[in-house]
Design a protein around this motif. Sequence first.
Motif, mmCIF file in Angstrom:
data_model
loop_
_atom_site.group_PDB
_atom_site.id
_atom_site.type_symbol
_atom_site.label_atom_id
_atom_site.label_comp_id
_atom_site.label_asym_id
_atom_site.label_seq_id
_atom_site.Cartn_x
_atom_site.Cartn_y
_atom_site.Cartn_z
ATOM 1 N N GLU A 171 0.840 -1.194 0.000
ATOM 2 C CA GLU A 171 0.000 0.000 0.000
ATOM 3 C C GLU A 171 0.874 1.243 0.000
ATOM 4 O O GLU A 171 1.772 1.381 0.833
ATOM 5 C CB GLU A 171 -0.907 0.003 1.218
ATOM 6 N N SER A 203 -16.075 13.591 -9.066
ATOM 7 C CA SER A 203 -15.583 12.216 -9.035
ATOM 8 C C SER A 203 -15.009 11.894 -10.410
ATOM 9 O O SER A 203 -15.711 12.004 -11.424
ATOM 10 C CB SER A 203 -16.709 11.245 -8.691
ATOM 11 N N THR A 205 -12.302 9.184 -12.716
ATOM 12 C CA THR A 205 -11.598 7.906 -12.767
ATOM 13 C C THR A 205 -10.807 7.808 -14.062
ATOM 14 O O THR A 205 -11.323 8.152 -15.136
ATOM 15 C CB THR A 205 -12.578 6.714 -12.678
ATOM 16 N N ARG A 254 -10.601 12.020 -1.479
ATOM 17 C CA ARG A 254 -10.498 10.558 -1.431
ATOM 18 C C ARG A 254 -9.782 10.068 -2.677
ATOM 19 O O ARG A 254 -9.994 10.589 -3.769
ATOM 20 C CB ARG A 254 -11.886 9.921 -1.342
ATOM 21 N N VAL A 256 -8.643 6.279 -4.627
ATOM 22 C CA VAL A 256 -8.748 4.820 -4.661
ATOM 23 C C VAL A 256 -7.902 4.302 -5.819
ATOM 24 O O VAL A 256 -8.055 4.762 -6.959
ATOM 25 C CB VAL A 256 -10.210 4.355 -4.841
ATOM 26 N N THR A 258 -6.841 0.820 -7.914
ATOM 27 C CA THR A 258 -7.237 -0.559 -8.188
ATOM 28 C C THR A 258 -6.188 -1.205 -9.080
ATOM 29 O O THR A 258 -5.681 -0.563 -10.014
ATOM 30 C CB THR A 258 -8.601 -0.594 -8.899
ATOM 31 N N VAL A 264 -8.491 -3.688 -4.768
ATOM 32 C CA VAL A 264 -8.189 -2.349 -4.267
ATOM 33 C C VAL A 264 -6.830 -2.355 -3.585
ATOM 34 O O VAL A 264 -6.600 -3.113 -2.635
ATOM 35 C CB VAL A 264 -9.273 -1.862 -3.291
ATOM 36 N N ASP A 267 -7.366 2.734 -0.533
ATOM 37 C CA ASP A 267 -8.597 3.529 -0.429
ATOM 38 C C ASP A 267 -8.373 4.457 0.772
ATOM 39 O O ASP A 267 -8.464 4.036 1.925
ATOM 40 C CB ASP A 267 -9.811 2.627 -0.205
ATOM 41 N N SER A 269 -8.853 8.496 2.550
ATOM 42 C CA SER A 269 -9.603 9.753 2.603
ATOM 43 C C SER A 269 -8.816 10.801 3.387
ATOM 44 O O SER A 269 -8.068 10.468 4.311
ATOM 45 C CB SER A 269 -10.973 9.545 3.258
#
Length: 271
Positions: A171, A203, A205, A254, A256, A258, A264, A267, A269
């Motif tokens: 991580e 949001s 991605t 936040r 994330v 993948t 994941v 993740d 925040s």
Amino acid sequence: MSRTRLAPLVLAALVSVAGLACSEDVVWPIANSADIDADPISSPFGPRDQSGDYDFHAGVDFAVPEGTKVRAIKAGTVEKAVEWDGESGTGTWVLIDHGGGEKSAYLHLSKLKVKDGDNVRAGKVIGRSGSTGNTSPHLHLTYMLGVAGSGADESVAVNPLELLPSSLMAEPEVEWGDDRVVLIMPVQPMSVQAIALEGGGLSRTVDYADILALGNPDRDNQTQDGIRLAVEDLDDGRFELSLRLSPENSAPARVVLTDFEGEVVLDASRP
């Protein structure tokens, strides 16, 4: 395409007149080994710092001295074995067709050891590393799935760690700035496939496959799908990946990550 995570591939051996020869299903291109993380990666797949400039890398690099043996990572047929023309950035290179649109390419070689049409097994020496078409000795490996027709196609390149035996990615460390989030990423193993960023009611991605599908030079744009990416190399096998929402420039709240198996990796925040 499944990936070996917890144990190396089962070893096999063939005895030939030249002695004991390795016959793995998949091997790393320098070590000729199916062990996990057998070859040190010097430059990862995806966003990277290339001599101070942002670049989206369609493969992985191995920093090895000129003249190092380079081996086929998987059995196949040599589609192209090309001597450098003195101009192209690929240098002297080999393209191996593994069948079904699966191909691997080995760039910047100093010498070829195969020719068009040769059938090769995993571990076969196909050339020697070099710096043709580039400035420093290294091997660049591109792995492609779903190539239509002849030739190489980096728009369908995938992370070679989808094939090569590798460990789980740790991580990343996270640092929150006023208008960005900074991730301290490992060069090896680096298995991120998609980034999601949220903040200020936004949001966004971005998927690495979508970036590669844009082709050159569009894949090297730092802003992709509303996320601005910046990279800075660190000195200890890590790199700094800085993410901002763009063009609104709202503070991310936040993030994330993948990986290419849909797992994941991170993740986090804003505290």
